[in-house]
Structures are given as C-alpha cells and as structure tokens.
Design an enzyme around this catalytic site. Structure first.
Site, PDB file in Angstrom:
ATOM      1  N   VAL A  54     -10.878  50.078 -34.153  1.00  0.00           N
ATOM      2  CA  VAL A  54     -10.369  49.379 -32.972  1.00  0.00           C
ATOM      3  C   VAL A  54     -11.122  49.843 -31.727  1.00  0.00           C
ATOM      4  O   VAL A  54     -11.424  49.037 -30.836  1.00  0.00           O
ATOM      5  CB  VAL A  54      -8.845  49.597 -32.804  1.00  0.00           C
ATOM      6  CG1 VAL A  54      -8.339  48.967 -31.505  1.00  0.00           C
ATOM      7  CG2 VAL A  54      -8.086  49.020 -33.995  1.00  0.00           C
ATOM      8  N   CYS A  55     -11.455  51.125 -31.662  1.00  0.00           N
ATOM      9  CA  CYS A  55     -12.087  51.705 -30.476  1.00  0.00           C
ATOM     10  C   CYS A  55     -13.336  50.954 -30.021  1.00  0.00           C
ATOM     11  O   CYS A  55     -13.449  50.619 -28.839  1.00  0.00           O
ATOM     12  CB  CYS A  55     -12.399  53.177 -30.714  1.00  0.00           C
ATOM     13  SG  CYS A  55     -10.931  54.185 -31.065  1.00  0.00           S
ATOM     14  N   PRO A  56     -14.295  50.655 -30.908  1.00  0.00           N
ATOM     15  CA  PRO A  56     -15.486  49.955 -30.405  1.00  0.00           C
ATOM     16  C   PRO A  56     -15.183  48.555 -29.890  1.00  0.00           C
ATOM     17  O   PRO A  56     -15.853  48.072 -28.969  1.00  0.00           O
ATOM     18  CB  PRO A  56     -16.430  49.926 -31.602  1.00  0.00           C
ATOM     19  CG  PRO A  56     -15.587  50.181 -32.799  1.00  0.00           C
ATOM     20  CD  PRO A  56     -14.429  50.994 -32.321  1.00  0.00           C
TER      21      PRO A  56
END
Length: 187
Positions: free
Chosen positions: A46-48
């Site tokens: 999810v972070c990128p």
C-alpha cells in the site's frame, strides 16, 4: 493525550531528496507548512501507492507553500535504494526521512506497538511547528493525496481568516461559516 495543537518535538535525521542525503531537523521544517506522512515500510504494498499519489500532487502542494516529509523507520540508504529501483517511488521529489531509531515516529506517538514500524498517519504542521491536522488509518487502508490537498487548503484558509470555519466537504472558493449565537440551530 492528543497531539492536536501541540508543537512538534525536537528531532534531527538524514533524509533522501533529489539524489542527495540531507539533514532535516524540527527547526528546519518551521517557517512553512509541512506534511509528515508516516508509512510502515519501504518495499511494501500500500505504501508505494500512497507515496506515488502524493508525488503526483507534490507540485501543487509546493505552490501552496507546503513541504512534504515522508517518514518510515527505514534508513535514508533504504529510501535511496527504493527510489532507484521503483518507477513509482522514483518520481518522488519530496523529503524521505530515515527514522531507524524511531525517534521521530515516537515524537508523533505513531509507533506500532512491538513492531518497530510507523502506523499509517498524516500530520499537517503550520509554519510555527504546531500540529493542525492528524489522520491515522488502519494498515490496509491507503490515503488520498487529493483529499489531503483539500484539507491543507481548508487549514490554510482558517489560519488566514480568524473567526471563519470550513464546513464538511468545503472546497476552495466555497462559502465558509462564521460561528456565533445567530448561527446556533440554523445549520
């Protein structure tokens, strides 16, 4: 205790930005609006998507006088490696703060208990270094840079127009409210 309307605590760290390692401190972020965008870890899922979305809106945030500081407990070296190896992360032009000691993450009371990772959280800091907005989401729930941009504009409007407030879903240019006795029960 809520951190809302409190001043950020002292910190010093190394960040990756535009191909260089640079020092960032609490004092260097004061003087303009800032977004501290905490995320669990580099090279994840999810972070990128969130960091890429934020990168797509970075220039508009800069035009509003806002600097962006992404923060994870990874080192600045890991940030550089991720920046160099991912097309999505490669478009980031904002600061990527390394926080391997967890000092910044703990200053914002955002450390995931027992994991050594930051929770997914956003803090909007005003030019005096005071926290004006906080959002924390669950691990699997990504944030929207477009919605963050709307909230930045609202916070800046309220700061520039004492006595006015922005109602739900307020967009730049729309009417605001002026709280007072004559407004009680009329909304």
């Amino acid at each position: 205790m809520s951190l809302m309307n409190t001043e950020i605590l002292p910190f010093s760290t190394t960040a990756y930005k535009n191909g260089d390692f640079v020092e960032v401190t609490d004092e260097s972020v004061k003087g303009s609006w800032g977004i501290f965008f905490f995320y669990p870890a580099d090279f994840t899922f999810v972070c990128p998507t969130e960091l890429g979305d934020l990168a797509d809106h970075y220039e508009e945030l800069r035009r509003l006088g806002v600097e962006v500081y992404s923060v994870s407990t990874d080192t600045h070296f890991v940030h550089k490696a991720w920046h160099d190896s991912s097309e999505t992360i490669g478009k980031i032009g904002y600061y990527m703060l390394g926080d391997p000691s967890g000092a910044i993450t703990n200053n914002f009371q955002n450390m995931r208990e027992g994991a050594g990772l930051a929770d997914r959280a956003t803090f909007l800091i005003d030019p005096q270094g005071v926290i004006q907005y906080i959002e924390v989401t669950a691990e699997g729930v990504g944030r929207s840079a477009e919605e963050l941009l709307r909230k930045v504009k609202a916070a800046q409007y309220v700061a520039a127009h004492p006595g006015e407030v922005c109602p739900a879903k307020w967009e730049e240019g729309e009417s605001t409210l002026t709280p007072g006795l004559d407004l009680v029960g009329k909304i």
